[in-house]
Scaffold this active site. Structure first.
Site, PDB file in Angstrom:
ATOM      1  N   LYS A 234       0.845  -1.208   0.000  1.00 26.91           N
ATOM      2  CA  LYS A 234       0.000   0.000   0.000  1.00 26.91           C
ATOM      3  C   LYS A 234       0.874   1.250   0.000  1.00 26.91           C
ATOM      4  CE  LYS A 234      -3.127   2.528   3.123  1.00 26.91           C
ATOM      5  NZ  LYS A 234      -3.766   2.481   4.457  1.00 26.91           N
ATOM      6  N   ASP A 239      -2.741  10.456   3.737  1.00 19.94           N
ATOM      7  CA  ASP A 239      -4.159  10.115   3.820  1.00 19.94           C
ATOM      8  C   ASP A 239      -4.888  11.142   4.681  1.00 19.94           C
ATOM      9  OD1 ASP A 239      -6.625   8.914   3.817  1.00 19.94           O
ATOM     10  OD2 ASP A 239      -6.091   7.390   5.293  1.00 19.94           O
ATOM     11  N   LYS A 246     -10.262  12.945   8.294  1.00 18.35           N
ATOM     12  CA  LYS A 246      -9.753  12.561   9.601  1.00 18.35           C
ATOM     13  C   LYS A 246      -9.687  13.775  10.516  1.00 18.35           C
ATOM     14  CE  LYS A 246      -6.485   8.962   8.002  1.00 18.35           C
ATOM     15  NZ  LYS A 246      -6.947   7.817   8.784  1.00 18.35           N
ATOM     16  N   ASP A 257       1.456   6.302   5.851  1.00 15.87           N
ATOM     17  CA  ASP A 257       0.440   5.411   5.294  1.00 15.87           C
ATOM     18  C   ASP A 257       0.906   4.704   4.026  1.00 15.87           C
ATOM     19  OD1 ASP A 257      -1.981   4.281   5.902  1.00 15.87           O
ATOM     20  OD2 ASP A 257      -3.158   5.653   4.675  1.00 15.87           O
ATOM     21  N   ASP A 316     -12.215   7.038   4.030  1.00 15.84           N
ATOM     22  CA  ASP A 316     -11.000   6.834   4.822  1.00 15.84           C
ATOM     23  C   ASP A 316     -10.593   5.365   4.867  1.00 15.84           C
ATOM     24  OD1 ASP A 316      -8.846   7.613   6.350  1.00 15.84           O
ATOM     25  OD2 ASP A 316      -9.944   7.600   8.248  1.00 15.84           O
ATOM     26  N   GLU A 318      -9.509   3.737   2.278  1.00 17.79           N
ATOM     27  CA  GLU A 318      -9.041   3.788   0.893  1.00 17.79           C
ATOM     28  C   GLU A 318      -7.945   2.780   0.588  1.00 17.79           C
ATOM     29  OE1 GLU A 318      -5.707   5.087   2.808  1.00 17.79           O
ATOM     30  OE2 GLU A 318      -7.754   5.686   3.259  1.00 17.79           O
ATOM     31  N   ARG A 320      -7.576  -0.410   1.241  1.00 17.51           N
ATOM     32  CA  ARG A 320      -8.029  -1.687   0.686  1.00 17.51           C
ATOM     33  C   ARG A 320      -8.523  -1.532  -0.748  1.00 17.51           C
ATOM     34  NH1 ARG A 320     -12.127  -2.270   5.502  1.00 17.51           N
ATOM     35  NH2 ARG A 320     -10.415  -1.040   6.355  1.00 17.51           N
TER      36      ARG A 320
END
Length: 467
Positions: A234, A239, A246, A257, A316, A318, A320
């Site tokens: 990933k 993010d 967030k 992230d 949020d 995102e 996956r």
């Protein structure tokens, strides 16, 4: 982008034959070395040397010249609380070259040598950060090339995670992959921006389209023969949470992230540096999840590369989504093994904390090999279940899949189940829900970016792939 680990001498052993001083490693209760002079024995006693982990006592001759040192290794319970008990000594020794005097088993000694090299890591791109200057001669019985490859791979991971998002977006992450690939003669390509739609990566495009920094799928290939290994990481370079923004406190560490991508690139370096006899493919969906007029929305439905439709119930969640398209592409070639790494869920941290990442697999042999690799490499993992009764939680009814089931329970498991839907043609698959960050320093692991699971995987690969 500059990757300073490439020329960092502290991450390598001193050259063989270099004049060195003896470093006597003493566990709690061990007698002082017989080679010490009476004066040195008296000095050790008067200084109250207890052999606690990380303690050091310098030794001099009658003229005051440094002749060696004692390094504490502590008791078994003390060592159990530290990943690299000896690494603390590296930070306390004066500049020079040292040779270990110890009868530690080769496997334990190898990990302590790795910890020593990792203690030398400092992230100094933006401010001076003094690193230990004590160098180490590689002891007999320790695989120098392997330890140095692991230290360099970990440095890649740490450098990338520690770099703030203003200097590390999708383009810079691609540059880092190209730099590492060029070092090892690998081929690197990328599908960028709207071309993602043309080539069938709609979820990667949807997550990254709001950012002025174009989303992309980065691919590295290396090796001409042997079993096929595909790594997927990933690469969310920052993010915000998207339209499900967030809160500020939760956004502070979101430069990390892309820790899954950073860890997989570090692992890829280890594999290539050691010349493992396999065919390696690395896939990194690199995006920035931003807030703008083009941002994807809660309630949107997209059809993935796999053909499965996905309802967006939280922008949020995102990670996956971008992994889903990358895993589908990985699965199309039916490699012998697919490994996915991601800083994916807070639920994993609630369950296991920052030190122990969960992993998921249906393959019992793979699970057992990973557990053994984790123990061997001082790189802990904990197996969690693909719990089939929770499959209903990721099926919203209006689409095939829900990217963020309501209720908040079993968040790491439902994320893993979501990802498994995109791997159907590959005999062995594992997903690692890592944290990628050390909240507080320990010997060998300073606060900040932190690799997890890569060394465990490296140790397990010969068994899993029959290398």
């Amino acid at each position: 982008m500059t990757l300073p680990f490439l020329d960092h001498p502290g991450l390598r052993f001193a050259d063989p034959g270099t004049v060195s001083l003896p470093l006597h490693v003493l566990a709690e209760g061990d007698p002082l070395p017989e080679t010490l002079s009476p004066a040195q024995r008296t000095f050790a006693g008067t200084q109250g040397f207890t052999a606690a982990p990380g303690t050091v006592l310098l030794l001099a001759d009658e003229t005051g010249k440094l002749t060696g040192a004692l390094a504490g290794y502590g008791s078994a319970p003390q060592r159990a609380r530290l990943r690299f008990p000896l690494a603390g000594a590296a930070a306390r020794l004066p500049e020079g070259v040292w040779s270990l005097q110890t009868d530690l088993p080769a496997e334990v000694l190898s990990n302590e040598c790795l910890g020593w090299l990792l203690e030398s890591y400092r992230f100094d791109r933006y401010a001076t950060a003094a690193a230990p200057k004590a160098r180490l001669i590689c002891p007999a019985g320790v695989d120098r090339a392997r330890i140095e490859a692991m230290a360099e791979g970990e440095a890649i991971t740490r450098d990338l995670i520690n770099t703030p998002a203003n200097d590390l977006g999708p383009d810079e992450l691609e540059t880092a992959v190209r730099d590492i690939g060029a070092r090892h003669g690998a081929s690197v390509t990328a599908v960028i921006g709207d071309e993602l739609l043309a080539q069938g990566f709609p979820l990667i495009h949807a997550v990254g389209r709001a950012s002025p920094r174009a989303p992309r799928l980065i691919e590295l290939r290396w090796g001409a023969e042997g079993p096929d290994l595909t790594l997927v990481g990933k690469g969310v370079c920052f993010d915000t949470g998207g339209l499900n923004l967030k809160p500020g406190a939760s956004m502070g560490l979101m430069k990390k992230d892309m820790g899954g991508a950073a860890t997989q690139l570090g692992l890829a370096h280890m594999i290539m540096a050691l010349g493992l006899p396999l065919r390696l493919r690395l896939l990194i969906p690199a995006v920035e999840n931003a807030v703008a007029g083009e941002a994807f929305r809660p309630g949107d439905i997209f059809t993935s590369r796999k053909g499965l439709s996905v309802e967006i119930n939280n922008t949020d969640a995102e990670g996956r989504l971008v992994l889903a398209d990358a895993l589908a592409a990985a699965d199309e070639e039916s490699p012998d093994l697919i490994l996915c790494m991601a800083t994916l869920t807070g639920a994993a941290r609630v369950a296991l904390g920052p030190d122990v990442p969960p992993f998921y697999t249906d393959e019992e042999g793979l699970a057992a090999a990973l557990a053994r690799g984790a123990a061997t490499a001082a790189d802990p993992l904990w197996r969690m279940p693909f719990w089939a009764p929770y499959e209903a939680l990721i099926e919203p009814g209006i689409a095939d899949l829900d990217n963020a089931p309501s209720g908040g329970m079993a968040g790491s498991i439902t994320a893993a189940l979501f990802l498994r839907r995109f791997v159907t043609e590959t005999p062995a698959f594992a997903h690692f829900d890592i944290y990628g960050w050390r909240p507080a320093a320990q010997p060998g692991t300073p606060k900040g970016g932190f690799g997890q699971a890569a060394r465990a995987v490296l140790s397990a690969l010969p068994e899993v792939l029959g290398l």
